[in-house]
Design an enzyme around this catalytic site. Sequence first.
Site, PDB file in Angstrom:
ATOM      1  N   GLN A 120       0.849  -1.185   0.000  1.00 14.01           N
ATOM      2  CA  GLN A 120       0.000   0.000   0.000  1.00 14.01           C
ATOM      3  C   GLN A 120       0.888   1.238   0.000  1.00 14.01           C
ATOM      4  OE1 GLN A 120      -0.634   2.658   2.822  1.00 14.01           O
ATOM      5  NE2 GLN A 120      -2.282   1.500   3.775  1.00 14.01           N
ATOM      6  N   SER A 123       1.458   7.113   2.262  1.00 12.41           N
ATOM      7  CA  SER A 123       2.301   8.114   2.920  1.00 12.41           C
ATOM      8  C   SER A 123       3.435   8.572   2.023  1.00 12.41           C
ATOM      9  CB  SER A 123       2.914   7.544   4.198  1.00 12.41           C
ATOM     10  OG  SER A 123       1.920   7.238   5.130  1.00 12.41           O
ATOM     11  N   GLU A 238      -8.308  -1.432   7.220  1.00 11.87           N
ATOM     12  CA  GLU A 238      -7.138  -1.622   8.070  1.00 11.87           C
ATOM     13  C   GLU A 238      -7.580  -1.756   9.521  1.00 11.87           C
ATOM     14  OE1 GLU A 238      -4.474   1.751   8.420  1.00 11.87           O
ATOM     15  OE2 GLU A 238      -2.793   0.431   8.871  1.00 11.87           O
ATOM     16  N   GLU A 373      -1.111  12.455  18.583  1.00 15.11           N
ATOM     17  CA  GLU A 373      -1.707  13.794  18.503  1.00 15.11           C
ATOM     18  C   GLU A 373      -2.970  13.758  17.642  1.00 15.11           C
ATOM     19  OE1 GLU A 373       1.475  13.083  18.259  1.00 15.11           O
ATOM     20  OE2 GLU A 373       2.363  14.227  19.902  1.00 15.11           O
TER      21      GLU A 373
END
Lengths: 404, 380
Positions: A120, A123, A238, A373
């Site tokens: 995949q 990013s 996922e 975060e």
Amino acid sequence: MASDTTATTDQRARVEESIDALLTAFPPARTPEPEFWGAQFDHGLAWVQHPEGLGGLDVSPRWQAEVDRRIVEAGGSTRNRTQNVLGIGMGAGTIVAHGTEEQQQRFLRPMFTLEEIWCQMFSEPGAGSDLAALATSAKLDGDHWIVNGQKVWTTLGHLAKWGMLVTRTDPDVPKHAGLTYFIVDMESDGVDVRPLYQITGEAEFNEVYFTDVAIPDDLRVGDVGQGWTVAMTTLMNERVAIGGNVQPRGAGAIAQAVEAWERTDAPDRDPAKRDQLLRYWVEAEAMRLTTLRAKEAAKQGTPGPEGSTAKLQWADLNKAITSFTMDLLGPEGMTYPGGYAFTRPDVTSNRTPSPHKAFLRSRANSIEGGTSEVMKNILGERVLGLPGEPRVDKNLPWREVPRS
Amino acid sequence: MSTTAPPTVTFALTEEQQLLRSMVRELLTERVTSARLREVMLGDEGYDAVLWRELADLGLVGLAIPEHLGGGGSGFVEVSIVLEELGRVLAPVPYLSSVVLGATVVATGGSEDQQARVLPDVATGSTRLALAHLDTAGRLTGPPGIRASRVADGWVLEGEAGYVVDGRTATDLVVAATTDDGLELFLVDAEADGVERTDVEVLDATRPMATVGFSGVRVDDANRLTGAEPMAALHAGLQAAVVAIACEQVGGTQRTLEDATAYARDRVQFGRAIGSFQAVKHRLAEMLVAAESARSAAHHAARVLATDERQELAVAAPLAKAYCSEVYEQATGDAIQIFGGIGFTWEHDTHLYFKRAKSTKLLLGDPKHHRSLLGDALGI
């Protein structure tokens, strides 16, 4: 609720009938793996929730656990699920939801039989938490798209035949609107897969460079500009793939901490360290009970906030515990057994790493799969209903948004 | 480790249990307003007698007392639901002291006759028990503050017991006392000659405690609990109370989370709701994570207590008390920070939760004590 409705009884019967037929015709202990997995696919038992003819039976996904249990019990293997985790765990659902019929017929079966490994590629160095800011470009040239750019953190990239790829096809619209999703042949000219060495000295992941890579338009998944929606389908799958079993009590990082404590010489077993160890044990167990509770609630169809908190809690706790284990090891914590071997580990194995490696590896826990975060923003906004941050890039064309 | 077997847990509530929760929630929301809570807290009565009567009439006080003794015959899961709701509003009633601590010790340690004499009135709420088992220093280890001496037709109690929850308003005291032959448990009329009860100036004014002095207090033989080994009965009461406190703490934590979140949505500074700032949002997200795990720990312990799995209770009870105490304290402290200036005022209710959190953290053993008990149970 928990009681079986007529529909569930009917589903159970269909699933069990298929399992019986599969195990009778293809005894797993005597059938070569790819042949068995192929037959499993043909019997609709690869991913039961998907439609018939595409490896499923169109029933609730909760029956899959029963299927796998029966197969393992009969001497079969489900290692295809871990060895092709991105394909089976994430790609299949995406292709079923958004792929063309030709794509479904072409890709799903060899994915399940482990004949073709998938990776995949979402990013990028410049698009981590802000995935929709990605910059890898795809430009239409006749009936092909020409792709240029760089992807990162690509698990199984070096073994994969096919990749799921999100690209920017229109830089002049706001970021989410200009993306398009493709399947790319990893053996194409211009695809360069390089190991990405991490702080453990190993390369679990890859960087993938694209230089004028041609992708035929019939490998596009979804419409042009619909890439964000398709990518979200992949990522939702996922979550389903990861949210599997709950570890037994005392397993995982805390087991290594307890083991290190037990190996500590008596004079070094001070009450402060014992209390700290038990503090971690308590939190690990409270968290484990929460995942049990979440699983139960999900099964009952009444999921609550307890289903969303585990990733965040686990990441921080795992970092804390693995660090504490090193403290317990004392001077031995200054060593790195086996040294930094620049190798590719088998990421699909469940082997327990050394406390030293676990300590280093855990630093990624609060970054990968959503930084802590970002997870806190999600919990704050989606679960608690707090207002979002002001977004400066929301209505700007992607081209005009500042990038580092 | 013998305790690694995964316990069989079901967290889900039955339909009846869900109804119980909403019924209690509705009642308490209406009755325990901030104004009423403060009236009771600052008044002389020591507890909300009107609410207590109402809870008793609804069968909530006698919920877990056997049916043949006038109770509802429910299990601890039902009790834990009530406790969570009581903790949610800081209800000023002697539930923990009488229903959990006192009644559990009597139910475990009393003979059948003794149970039949005491528990029906506990169920109706007319008897309110308080447990006096500590010395004036409140030490968990070491003998109680009371000594019992044998006399011709009974016993004489001497000494002083500290930190007796709801001690001043109780009608009857369950007293742990040292004798020449070890620990014994006695039922003592709180108005008996020689009993002197003094309110302690407590941090958490919604939960009174008393110092109870005994000088030459005579107790009949019939009032020495004879149903079980006294230490075991006392331990059972304390263990139930520890789980009960964790359930209360979960209720208080959840309420704190909801109130602080609502405030963060409404309060505007710098032209934005403060909950849109990550510094505030992330603090609340962390509170949510902790609150969910605290709930898991407390609910698990309540279920284990309900099914009386002793070995697992030795893990689940201290785990719940240690974890929920820390989570509650952190949550209420963080809530004051999120409320800002108003959270520091007497007028605002957050300090009441903050004080309850600290006080219950220290009640019947602090987290470190319970982690140590857990370690002993795990062989760590």
